[in-house]
Motif scaffolding. Structure first.
Motif, PDB file in Angstrom:
ATOM      1  N   THR A   8     -10.368   4.694  -9.966  1.00 18.23           N
ATOM      2  CA  THR A   8      -9.703   4.154  -8.774  1.00 18.23           C
ATOM      3  C   THR A   8      -9.957   5.000  -7.542  1.00 18.23           C
ATOM      4  N   ALA A  12      -9.622   3.942  -3.572  1.00 16.33           N
ATOM      5  CA  ALA A  12      -8.266   4.322  -3.158  1.00 16.33           C
ATOM      6  C   ALA A  12      -8.195   5.789  -2.747  1.00 16.33           C
ATOM      7  N   LEU A  15      -5.384   6.884  -0.425  1.00 18.60           N
ATOM      8  CA  LEU A  15      -4.092   6.978  -1.096  1.00 18.60           C
ATOM      9  C   LEU A  15      -3.952   8.333  -1.789  1.00 18.60           C
ATOM     10  N   MET A  41      -0.550   0.081  -8.576  1.00 18.03           N
ATOM     11  CA  MET A  41      -1.931  -0.369  -8.500  1.00 18.03           C
ATOM     12  C   MET A  41      -2.536  -0.466  -9.903  1.00 18.03           C
ATOM     13  N   THR A  57     -12.325  -5.164  -7.004  1.00 19.29           N
ATOM     14  CA  THR A  57     -11.701  -4.341  -5.972  1.00 19.29           C
ATOM     15  C   THR A  57     -12.757  -3.576  -5.183  1.00 19.29           C
ATOM     16  N   LEU A  87      -2.577  -6.065  -4.478  1.00 20.87           N
ATOM     17  CA  LEU A  87      -3.036  -4.795  -3.904  1.00 20.87           C
ATOM     18  C   LEU A  87      -2.626  -4.659  -2.445  1.00 20.87           C
ATOM     19  N   ALA A  92      -2.296  -0.530  -1.517  1.00 24.33           N
ATOM     20  CA  ALA A  92      -3.215   0.337  -2.237  1.00 24.33           C
ATOM     21  C   ALA A  92      -4.559   0.508  -1.547  1.00 24.33           C
ATOM     22  N   LEU A  93      -4.918  -0.388  -0.674  1.00 22.03           N
ATOM     23  CA  LEU A  93      -6.240  -0.333  -0.042  1.00 22.03           C
ATOM     24  C   LEU A  93      -6.189   0.051   1.425  1.00 22.03           C
TER      25      LEU A  93
END
Length: 95
Positions: A8, A12, A15, A41, A57, A87, A92-93
């Motif tokens: 991820t 991400a 984040l 997420m 994603t 998302l 999350a993005l």
């Protein structure tokens, strides 16, 4: 080696950087809140085939990794819409 690995992180990273900054400044409230986003997420991905969800994603952030290989199937259009919505709701993005 020093540092974590994770699929991820490819999309991400902002984040995770927010979590690191919060920890470095002893802002535990922010760190916990951002970590909760990570958990949400990952749970969103688990509703689908995780590999297909991760590849989709990546396309959301502009990197086409191509289709998944058989026997795994790509996400359907409705699953793509559902994951994207989730998302976005999670944040999350965001950069």
């Amino acid at each position: 080696a020093r540092g974590p690995l994770g699929s991820t992180y490819n999309f991400a990273a902002p984040l995770y950087r927010r979590i690191l900054r919060a920890v470095e400044t002893d802002d535990w409230q922010t760190a916990r809140a951002e970590q909760a986003r990570v958990v949400a997420m990952v749970r969103a991905f688990q509703k689908f085939n995780t590999l297909a969800a991760l590849k989709f994603t990546m396309s959301l952030v502009g990197i086409d990794c191509g289709p998944v290989r058989a026997p795994v199937k790509n996400l359907s259009s409705s699953d793509q819409a559902s994951l994207r919505s989730e998302l976005e709701r999670i944040g999350a993005l965001t950069t």
